[in-house]
Enzyme design. Structure first.
Site, mmCIF file in Angstrom:
data_model
loop_
_atom_site.group_PDB
_atom_site.id
_atom_site.type_symbol
_atom_site.label_atom_id
_atom_site.label_comp_id
_atom_site.label_asym_id
_atom_site.label_seq_id
_atom_site.Cartn_x
_atom_site.Cartn_y
_atom_site.Cartn_z
ATOM 1 C CG HIS A 54 -10.762 3.851 0.669
ATOM 2 N ND1 HIS A 54 -10.488 2.515 0.450
ATOM 3 C CD2 HIS A 54 -10.077 4.190 1.791
ATOM 4 C CE1 HIS A 54 -9.665 2.072 1.383
ATOM 5 N NE2 HIS A 54 -9.399 3.065 2.204
ATOM 6 C CB SER A 82 -0.888 -0.004 1.243
ATOM 7 O OG SER A 82 -1.479 1.262 1.445
ATOM 8 C CB SER A 83 0.639 4.505 -1.722
ATOM 9 O OG SER A 83 -0.693 4.865 -1.405
ATOM 10 C CB CYS A 84 -0.535 3.838 3.902
ATOM 11 S SG CYS A 84 -0.421 2.112 4.404
ATOM 12 C CE LYS A 120 -0.950 -4.488 3.215
ATOM 13 N NZ LYS A 120 -1.133 -5.748 2.457
ATOM 14 C CE1 TYR A 130 -3.495 -2.849 5.703
ATOM 15 C CE2 TYR A 130 -2.738 -0.791 4.745
ATOM 16 C CZ TYR A 130 -3.255 -2.065 4.602
ATOM 17 O OH TYR A 130 -3.521 -2.548 3.339
#
Length: 321
Positions: A179, A107-109, A140, A136
């Site tokens: 989202h 994920s880009s987070c 990742k 989270y």
């Protein structure tokens, strides 16, 4: 020549189901699928026994515990524990059973809250994460580092891709914890049905975001999985890390809302409530490396929104939310 046996972990999720749809169209793979009831990915013994008995050739690791800001804030232990267990169990069992090819979907987070824009792969671990989903994100990042470490220590070919904001069929359309795209599609749909004179969108509408249709994400995942090993190594040295997946194009939330209104056929006013928080001004992935590897997205935002809205209309009785 025997077919490659491919395990998609998370085949019922948005990304996993898109990968499944595309691989099912091919004649050179045999898909191995298990529901949550059939295989508990949190159970290391069950995962090991599964790999030992199924002779898997490739793994797409798309399974994850996901949720919005409220869920991440309320259940941080669940998010970090369950995601790290899923990743650890699958990656280790794959290695122990001599599965040499695996693709982990992140994920880009994972990138710092104040990362330079657009965010290149080199921004990883260069700053503090967004606090609201830090557990989270750390899970990742651990998945990336697990793949990287098994490659370095054991010579495995375990790859990672980091998608931008995804949308499409099988998304979560829950009214309060989805989202931005599914939330706005549902809101404009309901406003149209009720002949509401206006729809209020939180924030000024000026923040810029990047969106990728999940079918493009699936295509990119398969493209990266099937790159020659030497090509992958050339593009991910020195630490055999990860590849960003996105469009390289962003739009304002205002432009997004207006496009959704057009797709849905909403004729009223779109009002932006600037008293509500905007969040990060811009969030865009640098996809230079992906483009160098020969992959570009094909689905425009408007076309993707239209097909997603059509899926929503056809599945209102069973969509998530």
């Amino acid at each position: 020549m025997s077919k490659q046996r491919v395990f998609i972990a998370g085949h019922r999720g948005m990304v996993g189901s898109a990968i499944r749809r595309q691989l099912e169209q091919r004649g050179d793979v045999e898909l191995v699928l298990r529901t949550r009831d059939e295989l508990n990915l949190l159970d290391s013994r069950a995962v090991h026994d599964f790999f030992a008995s199924e002779r898997i050739d490739q793994v797409y690791l798309a399974a994850a515990k996901v949720g919005g800001i409220v869920a991440n804030n309320t259940y941080p232990a669940d998010f970090i524990y369950q995601n790290m267990m899923i990743e650890s169990n699958i990656i280790h069992a794959a290695h122990q059973n001599d599965v040499n090819k695996l693709l982990f979907l992140g994920s880009s987070c994972i990138y710092p809250k104040l990362a330079k824009q657009p965010m290149a792969e080199s921004e990883l671990l260069q700053g503090t994460l967004e606090p609201t989903n830090e557990p989270y994100a750390i899970a990742k990042i651990a998945g990336i580092k697990l793949c990287e470490s098994y490659n370095r220590q054991y010579g495995r070919d375990y790859r990672s891709v980091m998608p931008t904001n995804l949308y499409g069929p099988h998304d979560n359309f829950h009214p309060s914890n989805s989202h931005v795209i599914p939330a706005l599609l549902r809101r404009f749909h309901e406003a149209t049905a009720q002949n509401a004179p206006d729809v209020v969108v939180w924030g000024s509408g000026t923040p810029m975001r990047e969106f990728l249709h999940v079918d493009d994400m699936a295509a990119a995942s398969i493209h990266v999985m099937e790159l020659a090993h030497e090509v992958w190594l050339e593009n991910t040295q020195p630490m055999l890390s990860h590849i960003n997946v996105g469009t390289g194009v962003d739009c304002t939330i205002r432009e997004l809302a207006q496009t959704i209104a057009k797709v849905v056929g909403y004729k009223g006013r779109v009002v932006f409530d600037a008293s509500k928080p905007d969040g990060t001004p811009r969030k865009l992935l640098d996809v230079t490396r992906l483009h160098q590897l020969g992959w570009y997205h094909e689905i425009s935002l408007e076309a993707g929104l239209a097909s997603t809205y059509q899926w929503f209309l056809e599945n209102q009785d069973r969509f998530r939310g």
